[in-house]
Design a protein around this motif. Structure first.
Motif, PDB file in Angstrom:
ATOM      1  N   GLY A 229     -23.166 -45.903  75.118  1.00 16.16           N
ATOM      2  CA  GLY A 229     -21.996 -45.753  74.251  1.00 16.16           C
ATOM      3  C   GLY A 229     -20.686 -45.566  74.988  1.00 16.16           C
ATOM      4  O   GLY A 229     -19.618 -45.526  74.363  1.00 16.16           O
ATOM      5  N   ARG A 231     -17.325 -46.208  76.882  1.00 14.66           N
ATOM      6  CA  ARG A 231     -16.331 -47.283  76.915  1.00 14.66           C
ATOM      7  C   ARG A 231     -15.376 -47.043  78.094  1.00 14.66           C
ATOM      8  O   ARG A 231     -15.209 -45.921  78.556  1.00 14.66           O
ATOM      9  N   ARG A 248     -25.055 -44.215  71.635  1.00  9.52           N
ATOM     10  CA  ARG A 248     -25.670 -45.414  71.048  1.00  9.52           C
ATOM     11  C   ARG A 248     -27.174 -45.302  71.261  1.00  9.52           C
ATOM     12  O   ARG A 248     -27.648 -45.257  72.392  1.00  9.52           O
ATOM     13  N   GLU A 258     -24.660 -46.457  66.530  1.00  6.61           N
ATOM     14  CA  GLU A 258     -23.691 -45.673  67.301  1.00  6.61           C
ATOM     15  C   GLU A 258     -23.192 -44.510  66.460  1.00  6.61           C
ATOM     16  O   GLU A 258     -22.895 -44.663  65.279  1.00  6.61           O
ATOM     17  N   SER A 301     -16.115 -56.277  74.665  1.00  8.27           N
ATOM     18  CA  SER A 301     -16.519 -55.184  73.780  1.00  8.27           C
ATOM     19  C   SER A 301     -15.924 -53.846  74.200  1.00  8.27           C
ATOM     20  O   SER A 301     -15.842 -52.917  73.392  1.00  8.27           O
ATOM     21  N   TYR A 303     -17.260 -51.821  76.273  1.00  8.41           N
ATOM     22  CA  TYR A 303     -18.305 -50.915  76.755  1.00  8.41           C
ATOM     23  C   TYR A 303     -18.451 -51.038  78.265  1.00  8.41           C
ATOM     24  O   TYR A 303     -18.151 -52.078  78.865  1.00  8.41           O
ATOM     25  N   PRO A 312     -22.609 -55.622  74.856  1.00  2.54           N
ATOM     26  CA  PRO A 312     -23.217 -54.339  75.246  1.00  2.54           C
ATOM     27  C   PRO A 312     -24.735 -54.417  75.319  1.00  2.54           C
ATOM     28  O   PRO A 312     -25.378 -55.084  74.507  1.00  2.54           O
TER      29      PRO A 312
END
Length: 396
Positions: A229, A231, A248, A258, A301, A303, A312
Motif C-alpha cells: 500500500g 505510495r 493493501r 485497500e 499508479s 505505488y 501495483p
C-alpha cells in the motif's frame, strides 16, 4: 391409569397425507404466541404434529417463548438474504474486514443460499466445514477450491456464528446453530528470522534486483500489506521519512482491498537512514524512467511496489517474489512476514529498547513485541551459553 386429557390448545384431527393419499391422525396446535413487534397485534400459531408428545413439547416451547418475548415465527428468509443483510449491517467495520467475511461466507452462500435459514442445521455446517478442510468444493465461478487451512476454517466458523447471531437478534431465528461449533486446532509454527549474516546475503542479492527496494522495506519492519500500500507520496526523501498510511491486503484469490493500517498504532512515520534513503532514491528514479519510456502505456499508479508498467503488485505476488529472492540469495526460505520479525530480532540483539522496537513495528503494546517478534537466535543463545560457562568455571 387413565389417559391424560389433551390441553385445549391441542386438537386431534384426521388429515389427508399428500404423499400416500391416505387419512392420518395429526395433533393440531393452536396457541397465542404474544404480540407481533412489527404490527403490535397478537399472533396465533397453528401447527400440526405427528405425535401428541411433539405437540405438547411445542406448546410448552411456544408458551415459554411468548412469555419471555423471544418467540420467532416461521419465516422464509434464506441463508443468502440473511448473509447479505448482515454484511450490509457492518457499518463501522473496515473494508478489509468486510471482504474477509464475504470470502468466509461464500461457501455457505453457494451451497445453502436458497435454503430458509430456519432450516439450516448444525450438521449442514459441520459437513461444509469438513468439505472445506478436505478440499474440492466448487466456487460460484466453477473453480475448484484447494483445502482451507485451519486459520481459514476458523474464520469461516466466526463468520457463520456472527451472521446467525445477527439472525437471532433480528428475530429470524430462535437459536444460533453455530454457537457451539468448536474451532479447528491450529498447528503453531514458531516464527523464524534471519541472522545478521543472512540479512546481508539477502540485501546483496536485493541490490541486483529491480524490486530490491521492497526487500529492504520488508527487512526494515514493514508488513506485507504496508509495502503493497506504500505510495511514493508517503516518502519524503529530502526530509528522510517514510509514513505508513494505508494497507493493501489479499481478500481471496485475485481480490485486493485497500484500507487503513491494521491498527491505530500501525499508522506511523519512520526516519530513513542514509542507506535506505539511497535505495529508495534509486527506485524512485527508475520508476520515473519507466514512466517516461512507456508514456501513455504506463499506469503511473503511484505505488512503490509496481511492475515495469506501473501496475501495483498484489500482496500474494510479493510473497512469491520474496521466496524467489530467498532462493537467489541462497538463504533458507522464510515467510515475508518473518522478514519483519527479523527486523525486530536484529534490533533486540543490538540492545534497542523493546518500547522503541514496538513503536517502530507499529505495535500498540510492547508485550506483543516481546511475545511475537523478539526471540534470541541460535547464535545469541550460543553466546549466552559461552558467557555462562565462563562464569561457572571462573573459580576452577
Amino acid at each position: 391409569m387413565s389417559r391424560q386429557q389433551l390441553p385445549p390448545q391441542i386438537k386431534k384431527v384426521d388429515v389427508l397425507d399428500r404423499k400416500t393419499g391416505k387419512m392420518v391422525v395429526r395433533y393440531q396446535l393452536t396457541v397465542d404466541s404474544g404480540l407481533d413487534p412489527a404490527s403490535g397485534k397478537r399472533r396465533q400459531v397453528r401447527r400440526r404434529y405427528a405425535t401428541e408428545k411433539m405437540a405438547r413439547d411445542a406448546l410448552s416451547e411456544v408458551t415459554s417463548a411468548a412469555i419471555t418475548g423471544t418467540f420467532v415465527p416461521r419465516k422464509a428468509v434464506t441463508v443468502e438474504q440473511l448473509s447479505a443483510d448482515w454484511l450490509a449491517s457492518l457499518h463501522n467495520a473496515r473494508a478489509t474486514t468486510v471482504n474477509a467475511y464475504v470470502y468466509a461466507l461464500a461457501p455457505l452462500r453457494e451451497r445453502h443460499g436458497g435454503l430458509p435459514v430456519q432450516k439450516l442445521s448444525r450438521p449442514d455446517l459441520d459437513r461444509l466445514l469438513i468439505d472445506l478442510r478436505d478440499g474440492g468444493t466448487t466456487t460460484a465461478k466453477g473453480h475448484t477450491r484447494r483445502r482451507w487451512s485451519a486459520r481459514s476454517l476458523n474464520k469461516a466458523v466466526d463468520a457463520w456464528r456472527s451472521m446467525l447471531a445477527y439472525g437471532v437478534e433480528r428475530r429470524e431465528l430462535a437459536h444460533n446453530v453455530a454457537a457451539a461449533m468448536r474451532k479447528v486446532p491450529r498447528a503453531r509454527s514458531e516464527m523464524q528470522s534471519y541472522t545478521p549474516d543472512e540479512i546481508g546475503q539477502v540485501l546483496r542479492a536485493a541490490d541486483r534486483d529491480r524490486n530490491g527496494h521492497l526487500w529492504y522495506l520488508a527487512l526494515s519492519g514493514l508488513r506485507r500489506g504496508e509495502i503493497a500500500g506504500l505510495r511514493w507520496s508517503d516518502i519524503d526523501l529530502d526530509g528522510r521519512t517514510l509514513s505508513v498510511e494505508r494497507n493493501r491486503v489479499q481478500a481471496g484469490a485475485g481480490n485486493v482491498v485497500e484500507g487503513d493500517p491494521k491498527t491505530l498504532s500501525s499508522r506511523r512515520t519512520l526516519p530513513l537512514d542514509d542507506g535506505l534513503a539511497a535505495v529508495l532514491r534509486r527506485a524512485s528514479a527508475r520508476y520515473a524512467q519507466e514512466r517516461l519510456a512507456l508514456g501513455a502505456d504506463h499506469h503511473d499508479s503511484g505505488y512503490v511496489a509496481v511492475n515495469a508498467a506501473g501496475e501495483p503488485y498484489t500482496p500474494d505476488t510479493l510473497t512469491r517474489m520474496w521466496l524467489k529472492m530467498a532462493k537467489t540469495a541462497k538463504v533458507r526460505p522464510i515467510r515475508l512476514h518473518d522478514a519483519r520479525h527479523s527486523c525486530g530480532t536484529a534490533m533486540h540483539l543490538r540492545g534497542v529498547p523493546v518500547a522503541v522496537i514496538a513503536k517502530w513495528l507499529g505495535h500498540a503494546d510492547p508485550s506483543i513485541t516481546v511475545s511475537l517478534y523478539v526471540h534470541s537466535q541460535d547464535d545469541a543463545l550460543k553466546a549466552a551459553s559461552a558467557t555462562l560457562g565462563e562464569v561457572l568455571t571462573a573459580g576452577h
